[in-house]
Design a protein around this motif. Structure first.
Motif, short mmCIF file in Angstrom:
data_model
loop_
_atom_site.label_atom_id
_atom_site.label_comp_id
_atom_site.label_asym_id
_atom_site.label_seq_id
_atom_site.Cartn_x
_atom_site.Cartn_y
_atom_site.Cartn_z
N ASP A 25 0.81 -1.21 0.00
CA ASP A 25 0.00 0.00 0.00
C ASP A 25 0.85 1.27 0.00
OD1 ASP A 25 -2.44 -1.53 0.32
OD2 ASP A 25 -1.77 -1.87 2.39
N LEU A 26 2.08 1.16 0.49
CA LEU A 26 2.99 2.29 0.60
C LEU A 26 4.41 1.78 0.40
CD1 LEU A 26 3.84 5.21 1.45
CD2 LEU A 26 3.58 4.47 3.83
N VAL A 27 5.19 2.52 -0.39
CA VAL A 27 6.58 2.12 -0.65
C VAL A 27 7.50 3.29 -0.32
CG1 VAL A 27 8.24 1.33 -2.39
CG2 VAL A 27 5.86 0.55 -2.50
N PHE A 28 8.52 3.00 0.48
CA PHE A 28 9.60 3.95 0.76
C PHE A 28 10.80 3.52 -0.08
CE2 PHE A 28 7.00 4.33 4.50
CZ PHE A 28 7.16 5.63 4.93
N VAL A 29 11.50 4.49 -0.68
CA VAL A 29 12.70 4.18 -1.45
C VAL A 29 13.81 5.07 -0.94
CG1 VAL A 29 13.76 4.07 -3.73
CG2 VAL A 29 11.32 3.58 -3.48
N LYS A 54 3.40 2.91 -10.60
CA LYS A 54 2.28 3.72 -11.09
C LYS A 54 1.10 3.65 -10.11
CE LYS A 54 3.20 3.81 -16.03
NZ LYS A 54 4.58 3.55 -15.94
N GLY A 55 0.64 4.83 -9.71
CA GLY A 55 -0.49 4.92 -8.80
C GLY A 55 -0.17 4.59 -7.35
N LYS A 56 1.07 4.23 -7.08
CA LYS A 56 1.49 3.79 -5.75
C LYS A 56 1.94 4.99 -4.90
CE LYS A 56 1.72 0.03 -5.17
NZ LYS A 56 0.69 -0.88 -4.64
N PRO A 57 1.47 5.12 -3.65
CA PRO A 57 2.01 6.13 -2.75
C PRO A 57 3.47 5.78 -2.43
CG PRO A 57 -0.10 5.32 -1.94
CD PRO A 57 0.34 4.40 -3.04
N VAL A 58 4.36 6.75 -2.67
CA VAL A 58 5.80 6.53 -2.49
C VAL A 58 6.38 7.69 -1.68
CG1 VAL A 58 8.00 6.25 -3.69
CG2 VAL A 58 5.94 5.32 -4.70
#
Length: 164
Positions: free
Chosen positions: A71-75, A98-102
């Motif tokens: 649901d959420l990605v930190f990079v 795409k479309g992902k909360p980052v």
């Protein structure tokens, strides 16, 4: 909320920030590993900075976790030569965000975060960029202060992504 923290760390500084995010949110982590690239020693250091400044990518091991499952990605990335590191460039080029909360984070000696974050946003088109956190090396000295700052930011990003 299912959360993933993806990062590259040569010295361990970026790993420390990733671990604080993991602790704050109970996130899964994925450390990027370069293949066939020597980054140690004097020349490894020079070539690493050169590769970053030239916007090069590097060959990395295949990711074990798919960002589409989260649901959420930190990079996260260190800053080399005021630029994004090749391994994170490779990951962002290949990942489907795409479309992902980052949310993006970086560690650095003193500067280069603005250019690094601009590259990260550019390499993640269509993602929903929630925010960024730059952690200068001097702020890594106090584990308690680091945990408080990074944990608070991570929870803020999760709230923006729709966490309850």
């Amino acid at each position: 909320m299912k959360t993933l923290v993806v990062y590259y760390s040569k010295s361990g500084n970026t790993r420390r920030v990733a671990e604080e995010i993991q602790k704050a949110l109970g996130a899964d982590t994925e450390e990027l590993v370069e293949i066939g690239t020597k980054r140690s020693g004097f020349f490894g250091f020079l070539f690493a900075g050169r590769d970053a400044m030239r916007g090069r990518s590097s060959k990395i091991e295949a990711a074990k976790k798919s960002p589409t499952d989260y649901d959420l990605v930190f990079v996260g990335s260190p800053v080399w030569g005021w630029n994004l590191v090749p391994a994170v460039r490779s990951y962002l080029t290949a990942a489907d965000l795409k479309g992902k909360p980052v949310a993006f984070f970086c560690t650095m000696g003193s500067s280069g975060d603005a250019k690094t974050f601009a590259a990260m946003r550019e390499l993640a088109p269509g993602s929903k960029s929630l925010g960024e956190l730059a952690v200068p090396q001097a702020e890594l000295k106090s584990a308690d202060a680091l945990a408080k700052r990074v944990g608070g930011w991570a929870q803020e990003m999760a709230a923006k992504a729709g966490a309850k």
